[in-house]
Design an enzyme around this catalytic site. Structure first.
Site, PDB file in Angstrom:
ATOM      1  N   LYS A  70       0.861  -1.181   0.000  1.00  0.00           N
ATOM      2  CA  LYS A  70       0.000   0.000   0.000  1.00  0.00           C
ATOM      3  C   LYS A  70       0.893   1.225   0.000  1.00  0.00           C
ATOM      4  O   LYS A  70       1.851   1.301   0.766  1.00  0.00           O
ATOM      5  CB  LYS A  70      -0.911   0.009   1.227  1.00  0.00           C
ATOM      6  CG  LYS A  70      -1.916   1.166   1.210  1.00  0.00           C
ATOM      7  CD  LYS A  70      -2.964   1.030   2.306  1.00  0.00           C
ATOM      8  CE  LYS A  70      -2.408   1.373   3.659  1.00  0.00           C
ATOM      9  NZ  LYS A  70      -3.434   1.316   4.726  1.00  0.00           N
ATOM     10  N   ASP A 162     -18.551  14.579  18.122  1.00  0.00           N
ATOM     11  CA  ASP A 162     -17.393  15.074  17.384  1.00  0.00           C
ATOM     12  C   ASP A 162     -17.124  16.498  17.836  1.00  0.00           C
ATOM     13  O   ASP A 162     -18.049  17.212  18.236  1.00  0.00           O
ATOM     14  CB  ASP A 162     -17.650  15.044  15.867  1.00  0.00           C
ATOM     15  CG  ASP A 162     -16.367  15.282  15.070  1.00  0.00           C
ATOM     16  OD1 ASP A 162     -15.649  14.298  14.811  1.00  0.00           O
ATOM     17  OD2 ASP A 162     -16.074  16.440  14.730  1.00  0.00           O
ATOM     18  N   GLY A 224      -7.963   5.740  16.626  1.00  0.00           N
ATOM     19  CA  GLY A 224      -7.620   6.953  15.890  1.00  0.00           C
ATOM     20  C   GLY A 224      -6.141   7.270  15.888  1.00  0.00           C
ATOM     21  O   GLY A 224      -5.513   7.415  14.845  1.00  0.00           O
TER      22      GLY A 224
END
Length: 320
Positions: A70, A162, A224
């Site tokens: 990748k 958020d 995250g």
């Protein structure tokens, strides 16, 4: 030879990576094992005062089966040009001959395998009756977590928090449109105290979730942060919970873990198991309904190649 390389665009890559199959494919890859060298990291100089970018190369392979790499290009200055800051491509090869097989959309592979691996960990670490999900973050990966978790747990309600309330509201609308009972969490502490599973997919560099908020039986999923400067949880989470990681690399890279170690709240040898240990049945995962479990992931190219192989095989099967 190269004439036969298949190209799967974003929509095609997405179409061939449904979560139930992807979660199982990643589990199978962890059981079988895979060679994953450390990723290469190259700074790319910018032209004419431009800040340039970073090129990441992430190879992985299974002898005689599949080989893949990748490439991820991160160019922060792209925002000024109206372009995404990150582009990613996955190239899949036959590991027995080195023949290129396919080029796939790396962004779709990365976001979906991240969510799938998170749900896979929850198979062992969350309570089987977990029904209240709190999603912290509203970006690309966060938007997929509810769908992935529904494959493993009887999720009834989803709350989204958020730092950008508008982004949270947009994701809630999407989730409601897909038939989920979703709402915006305005108070992160209150939402955390009510959740059975808290999953964080943000780029935060300061603690969002506090250990004091975690009630018995909570599963805290931290996917995250992937650098020492990024952090989503305070050190109390690591003092209070039983800690699991995706791979040992998390101990070197994850700001959450490094801060907890620095504060004396946690020692690396306290990691209960890796995702590979769980998949291979070498650790049973959650011990009881009251245990607080913490899962910290930084991602691995093993998950990428599992996803790319699944998408390619499914695409070829559909084509014939």
């Amino acid at each position: 030879m190269v004439d036969h390389v298949q190209t799967l665009n974003q929509a095609q890559t997405l179409q061939h990576l449904p979560f139930p199959g992807l979660i199982d494919a990643i589990e199978q890859m962890f059981i079988e094992g895979c060679t994953v060298p450390l990723r290469h990291n190259h700074a790319i100089e910018g032209a004419h005062g431009d800040n340039g970018g970073i090129m990441l190369l992430m190879p992985a392979w299974q002898s005689g089966k599949r080989l893949g790499i990748k490439t991820v290009s991160i160019f922060p200055g792209n925002q000024d040009k109206g372009l995404p800051g990150l582009h990613s491509v996955f190239i899949l090869y036959d590991a027995a001959t080195g023949k290129p097989l396919a080029i796939l959309d790396g962004d779709v592979i990365t976001s979906r395998r991240t969510a799938a691996a998170s749900a896979l960990a929850a198979r062992w670490l969350s309570r089987p009756d977990a029904s209240k999900l709190l999603v912290v973050g509203a970006g690309r990966v966060a938007s997929l977590l509810a769908d992935a978790y529904r494959c493993e747990r009887p999720i009834e309600t989803v709350q989204v928090w958020d730092i950008n309330a508008e982004a949270a509201a947009r994701l809630v609308s999407q989730l409601q449109a897909s038939g989920l009972q979703a709402s915006v969490a305005t108070d992160l502490e209150q939402a955390s105290r009510q959740a059975d599973i808290i999953t964080c997919a943000t780029l935060s560099n300061a603690p969002l979730i506090h250990g004091d908020w975690l009630r018995p039986g909570t599963h805290l999923d931290l996917i995250g942060s992937f650098t020492p400067a990024m952090i989503e949880s305070d050190v109390e989470c690591f003092r209070k919970g039983t800690v699991f990681v995706d791979t040992p690399e998390a101990l070197m890279k994850a700001g959450d873990i490094l801060e907890a170690v620095k504060a004396g709240a946690f020692q690396p040898e306290q990691v209960a198991a890796t995702l590979e240990d769980l998949c291979r049945g070498q650790h049973a995962g959650r011990r009881d309904a009251a245990e607080i479990t913490v899962y910290k992931a930084v991602g691995t190219a093993l998950e990428d190649i599992a996803a790319a192989s699944l998408a390619f095989d499914s695409y070829m099967q559909a084509a014939h």
